[in-house]
Design an enzyme around this catalytic site. Structure first.
Site, PDB file in Angstrom:
ATOM      1  N   CYS A   1       8.247   4.678  -6.342  1.00 43.98           N
ATOM      2  CA  CYS A   1       8.640   5.657  -5.095  1.00 43.98           C
ATOM      3  C   CYS A   1       7.417   5.616  -4.187  1.00 43.98           C
ATOM      4  CB  CYS A   1       8.886   6.967  -5.546  1.00 43.98           C
ATOM      5  SG  CYS A   1      10.635   6.863  -6.519  1.00 43.98           S
ATOM      6  N   CYS A  56      -2.139   2.209 -12.695  1.00 45.34           N
ATOM      7  CA  CYS A  56      -1.309   1.066 -12.842  1.00 45.34           C
ATOM      8  C   CYS A  56      -1.766  -0.175 -12.304  1.00 45.34           C
ATOM      9  CB  CYS A  56       0.098   1.525 -12.402  1.00 45.34           C
ATOM     10  SG  CYS A  56       1.236   0.326 -12.052  1.00 45.34           S
ATOM     11  N   SER A  79       5.252 -11.416  -1.722  1.00 49.52           N
ATOM     12  CA  SER A  79       3.832 -10.934  -2.564  1.00 49.52           C
ATOM     13  C   SER A  79       3.073 -12.335  -3.153  1.00 49.52           C
ATOM     14  CB  SER A  79       4.176 -10.052  -3.454  1.00 49.52           C
ATOM     15  OG  SER A  79       5.167 -10.374  -4.272  1.00 49.52           O
ATOM     16  N   ASP A 100       3.597 -16.990  -8.087  1.00 51.03           N
ATOM     17  CA  ASP A 100       4.284 -15.903  -7.848  1.00 51.03           C
ATOM     18  C   ASP A 100       3.474 -14.950  -8.206  1.00 51.03           C
ATOM     19  OD1 ASP A 100       6.079 -14.232  -6.675  1.00 51.03           O
ATOM     20  OD2 ASP A 100       7.910 -14.753  -7.817  1.00 51.03           O
ATOM     21  N   ASP A 101       3.624 -13.671  -7.827  1.00 46.04           N
ATOM     22  CA  ASP A 101       2.717 -12.550  -8.459  1.00 46.04           C
ATOM     23  C   ASP A 101       3.146 -12.404  -9.889  1.00 46.04           C
ATOM     24  OD1 ASP A 101       4.889 -10.285  -8.324  1.00 46.04           O
ATOM     25  OD2 ASP A 101       4.904 -11.315  -6.414  1.00 46.04           O
ATOM     26  N   CYS A 152       7.842  -0.038 -18.769  1.00 49.32           N
ATOM     27  CA  CYS A 152       7.059   1.018 -18.383  1.00 49.32           C
ATOM     28  C   CYS A 152       7.725   2.302 -18.587  1.00 49.32           C
ATOM     29  CB  CYS A 152       6.756   0.596 -17.053  1.00 49.32           C
ATOM     30  SG  CYS A 152       5.602   1.748 -16.015  1.00 49.32           S
ATOM     31  N   CYS A 183      -4.247   0.989 -16.591  1.00 54.42           N
ATOM     32  CA  CYS A 183      -3.024   0.889 -17.525  1.00 54.42           C
ATOM     33  C   CYS A 183      -2.712  -0.592 -17.349  1.00 54.42           C
ATOM     34  CB  CYS A 183      -1.836   1.838 -17.065  1.00 54.42           C
ATOM     35  SG  CYS A 183      -0.555   1.496 -17.947  1.00 54.42           S
ATOM     36  N   CYS A 193       2.333  -2.500 -19.977  1.00 53.04           N
ATOM     37  CA  CYS A 193       3.483  -3.617 -19.777  1.00 53.04           C
ATOM     38  C   CYS A 193       2.926  -4.931 -20.142  1.00 53.04           C
ATOM     39  CB  CYS A 193       4.034  -3.539 -18.608  1.00 53.04           C
ATOM     40  SG  CYS A 193       3.074  -3.811 -17.081  1.00 53.04           S
TER      41      CYS A 193
HETATM   42 FE1  SF4 Z   1       1.827  -0.033 -14.163  1.00 56.36          FE
HETATM   43 FE2  SF4 Z   1       2.789  -1.548 -16.398  1.00 56.36          FE
HETATM   44 FE3  SF4 Z   1       1.237   0.614 -16.746  1.00 56.36          FE
HETATM   45 FE4  SF4 Z   1       3.851   0.637 -16.009  1.00 56.36          FE
HETATM   46  S1  SF4 Z   1       3.219  -0.090 -18.096  1.00 56.36           S
HETATM   47  S2  SF4 Z   1       1.995   1.969 -15.225  1.00 56.36           S
HETATM   48  S3  SF4 Z   1       3.915  -1.080 -14.575  1.00 56.36           S
HETATM   49  S4  SF4 Z   1       0.615  -1.085 -15.621  1.00 56.36           S
END
Ligand code: SF4
Length: 507
Positions: free
Chosen positions: A30, A268, A318, A393-394, A430, A485, A488
């Site tokens: 968001c 993130c 992107s 691609d990203d 995530c 983070c 994922c």
């Molecule tokens: Fe970001 Fe991946 Fe962590 Fe979710 S799990 S906050 S998408 S880095």
């Protein structure tokens, strides 16, 4: 049935059906934007700010303005900002504080659009992220309000509003240290005309603020790109740091200390990979430069392995920055290797995939529409016929669009199609505000080798940037030793998640 169980059951009675069908790739989280005006000004200032953040959430938009007489003007509905301009203008008024929200979610309906705030409530709340323990706040909320809760944010909003005898700061201090997960919050206090801007102690999602060029107060937004019409000097845009709470009121800007438990920062990294706008600075990092550097890294590895494509083709907006970095590294390499200008020129990135702009929102098309990709892209056959194509691609998350594009390129005569991803394989879900689970239906890389993935999508090869290389680029560019983070990609979740305390993945 115990009270808590009853209320959880009532919540789960709310439809969790997605409102839209996702397009390939991840669904966003968001975006938030807010204004504090010294002298009341138009609520419609939110329109350009929310428009520039619309890539973060395209299901719905909401604006709430606090008028000088302490009443509110509100518009919240589904659709893009451009679909809601007429209604926002109809709700326009000169306000002291304006909160806006671009929403993507998997749960709720009209009553879950943000910002949350109704007549009779002191606090208005807008949120980007995902709170992972909202059900632990049920006892903070009056019984009669527990059955109407529509999202994690709604729980937090009701919990903050449920202590009428306390100041907003006391409420923030009492509630927020217990909140787990990701939250960048904008909160307005109707009683004192104060705006609070808060980033969770892990700092998953971005949040910034800046003084307005016209001197009439401040604005806040998820990304720096939203400030452009209001703050020309980008150096005035200040990042709110993980665990920081800023208050803006008639006395100016002050910092409110919150006693958060000790927490490692975990910004993130997917914000830099995909979520953030290419024109933004996020986590003190230029998003376009980050993506470009990841593309350079991919090229360096290909050059090392002696891979030389005939033509370089970007995918989606992107993928463009990574393609730029990839092709510049290649051009340098080819020049050093003695290729002629003609041979180098033939490999310069080409628009081989034309996007059909009249098919903008394939994610709202009904299920089973693989043909949506065919409708959305047109291949220029002359560019790819007989060529060894590298598609950049990203990220490659679900792989559906990639599979269709590869088939389209081969159908138009490409001799080989190789895929390069400027982020590592996504193999885990995530919980912090980006909507993908860890299932193999949603993530093509779960339980598969690169060779198996290439076979499934019909590519001659696929290669991903190495995770350590990508994190190294982020750390170098941010100039900080902040941890990112990467859950994922590697499954190392920085904030433990108790599934019994979750409420879907709304933000
Ligand atoms: Fe970001 Fe991946 Fe962590 Fe979710 S799990 S906050 S998408 S880095």
């Amino acid at each position: 049935m115990a009270l808590a169980e009853m209320n959880i059951a009532a919540y789960h009675g709310v439809s969790h059906e997605p409102l839209t069908e996702p397009e390939d790739g991840v669904r966003h989280n968001c975006g938030v934007a807010a204004f504090y005006f010294n002298t009341p000004d138009s609520l419609s200032n939110l329109i350009p700010a929310l428009t520039s953040l619309n890539h973060r959430g395209q299901e719905g938009v909401g604006v709430v303005g606090l008028l000088p007489d302490r009443t509110m003007t509100i518009h919240r509905d589904e659709g893009l900002v451009k679909d809601n301009v007429r209604q926002i203008v109809r709700a326009d008024a000169d306000v002291h504080i304006a909160l806006g929200h671009d929403r993507y979610s998997t749960s709720g309906g009209v009553d879950a659009w943000q910002p949350f705030g109704e007549e009779g409530e002191r606090i208005v709340t807008a949120h980007n992220g995902n709170i992972t323990n909202p059900l632990s706040f049920l006892n903070d909320i009056p019984l009669e309000e527990r059955t109407i809760l529509s999202s994690d944010t709604h729980v937090l909003h009701k919990a903050l509003n449920a202590q009428p005898e306390e100041s907003v700061e006391e409420r923030i201090q009492k509630i927020l240290p217990r909140v787990e997960g990701a939250y960048s919050l904008t909160i307005a206090d109707r009683d004192t005309n104060s705006l609070y801007l808060i980033r969770d102690p892990s700092g998953f999602r971005p949040l910034h603020y800046a003084p307005l060029d016209n001197g009439n107060g401040y604005m806040a937004a998820s990304e720096s790109v939203a400030f452009i019409p209001f703050v020309r000097d980008a150096t005035k845009v200040i990042e709110i740091l993980p665990g920081q709470c800023i208050r803006i009121d008639a006395d100016g800007v002050s910092e409110i200390p919150i006693d958060f438990p000790e927490t490692k920062s975990a910004q993130c990294i997917f914000e830099l990979v995909y979520l953030g706008g290419a024109a933004s600075e996020i986590f003190n990092t230029n998003v376009h430069a980050f993506r470009r550097a990841c593309g350079e890294n991919l090229a360096e590895v290909d050059i090392e392995h002696g891979f030389i494509p005939d033509i370089i083709v970007p995918i989606r907006d992107s993928g463009a920055a990574a393609t730029e970095g990839y092709s510049m590294k290649f051009i340098e390499h080819l020049a050093r290797a003695g290729y002629s200008p003609e041979e180098i020129g033939a490999r310069i990135p080409r628009e081989a995939l034309l996007r059909n702009n009249s098919v903008q929102r394939t994610f709202i098309l009904p299920k089973g529409r693989g043909s949506a990709v065919t409708e959305k892209f047109t291949i220029i056959p002359d560019v790819v016929r007989g060529k060894k194509v590298v598609l950049i691609d990203d990220s490659v998350v679900r792989g559906n669009t990639m599979t269709h594009l590869i088939q389209m390129l081969l159908d138009e005569g490409a001799s080989e199609v190789h895929v390069r991803s400027a982020s590592p394989p996504v193999r885990h879900g995530c919980y912090y505000g980006v909507d993908f689970s860890g299932s193999d239906q949603e993530l093509i890389a779960v339980g598969k080798t690169e060779q198996q993935i290439a076979e499934i999508i019909g590519a001659h090869s696929i290669a991903y940037i190495n995770l350590q290389d990508m994190v190294g680029i982020a750390k170098t560019m941010s100039g900080r030793e902040n941890d990112f983070c990467t859950a994922c990609f590697d499954g190392n979740y920085p904030v433990a998640v108790d599934p019994d305390l979750l409420l879907g993945k709304a933000c």
